[in-house]
Motif scaffolding. Structure first.
Motif, short mmCIF file in Angstrom:
data_model
loop_
_atom_site.label_atom_id
_atom_site.label_comp_id
_atom_site.label_asym_id
_atom_site.label_seq_id
_atom_site.Cartn_x
_atom_site.Cartn_y
_atom_site.Cartn_z
N MET A 103 -10.75 -4.78 0.05
CA MET A 103 -9.72 -3.76 0.21
C MET A 103 -8.40 -4.48 0.45
O MET A 103 -8.27 -5.26 1.38
CB MET A 103 -10.03 -2.84 1.38
N ILE A 104 -7.42 -4.20 -0.41
CA ILE A 104 -6.10 -4.79 -0.25
C ILE A 104 -5.18 -3.72 0.29
O ILE A 104 -4.93 -2.70 -0.36
CB ILE A 104 -5.60 -5.36 -1.59
N ASN A 105 -4.71 -3.93 1.50
CA ASN A 105 -3.92 -2.92 2.21
C ASN A 105 -2.42 -3.09 2.04
O ASN A 105 -1.67 -2.19 2.33
CB ASN A 105 -4.25 -2.93 3.70
N SER A 106 -1.98 -4.27 1.62
CA SER A 106 -0.55 -4.55 1.52
C SER A 106 -0.24 -5.13 0.15
O SER A 106 -0.27 -6.33 -0.04
CB SER A 106 -0.14 -5.54 2.60
N PRO A 107 0.05 -4.27 -0.83
CA PRO A 107 0.37 -4.79 -2.15
C PRO A 107 1.61 -5.68 -2.11
O PRO A 107 2.47 -5.52 -1.24
CB PRO A 107 0.63 -3.55 -2.99
N ASN A 108 1.69 -6.57 -3.06
CA ASN A 108 2.82 -7.49 -3.17
C ASN A 108 3.57 -7.15 -4.45
O ASN A 108 3.00 -6.60 -5.38
CB ASN A 108 2.28 -8.92 -3.20
N VAL A 143 5.67 -0.06 -4.22
CA VAL A 143 5.44 -1.48 -4.49
C VAL A 143 4.28 -1.65 -5.46
O VAL A 143 4.36 -2.41 -6.43
CB VAL A 143 5.18 -2.26 -3.18
N TYR A 144 3.18 -0.95 -5.22
CA TYR A 144 2.01 -1.05 -6.09
C TYR A 144 2.34 -0.63 -7.52
O TYR A 144 2.01 -1.33 -8.48
CB TYR A 144 0.88 -0.19 -5.53
#
Length: 85
Positions: free
Chosen positions: A25-30, A67-68
């Motif tokens: 699970m990626i909670n903070s997209p870059n 951001v995503y």
């Protein structure tokens, strides 16, 4: 086994492998989509014997969603420009 990558994209971007994980699970997209792919690849390798699922934790109408979506758009535009499917 579930791995959460909250704020860990830069850390997991280099020399870390977690092949035991079945879920990410990626909670903070870059802003950089390459960092997403690299982070997701930390628990999936060519010799991983099981399926690996990756999710982004996105809250509707939030900065995270912006951001995503921009990251995805940048990736799509780059693929179009380079003629990559």
């Amino acid at each position: 086994y579930t791995l959460s990558l909250h704020d860990a994209l830069p850390i997991l971007g280099t020399a870390h492998n977690i092949p035991e994980a079945h879920h990410t699970m990626i909670n903070s997209p870059n802003w950089n989509n390459g960092e997403h792919e690299q982070a997701m690849g930390r628990n999936w390798r060519l010799n991983t014997p099981h399926d690996v699922n990756a999710w982004f934790w996105i809250v509707e109408d939030s900065e995270v969603e912006v951001v995503y979506n921009r990251s995805k758009s940048k990736k799509n535009n780059t693929q179009i420009l380079l003629g990559i499917n």
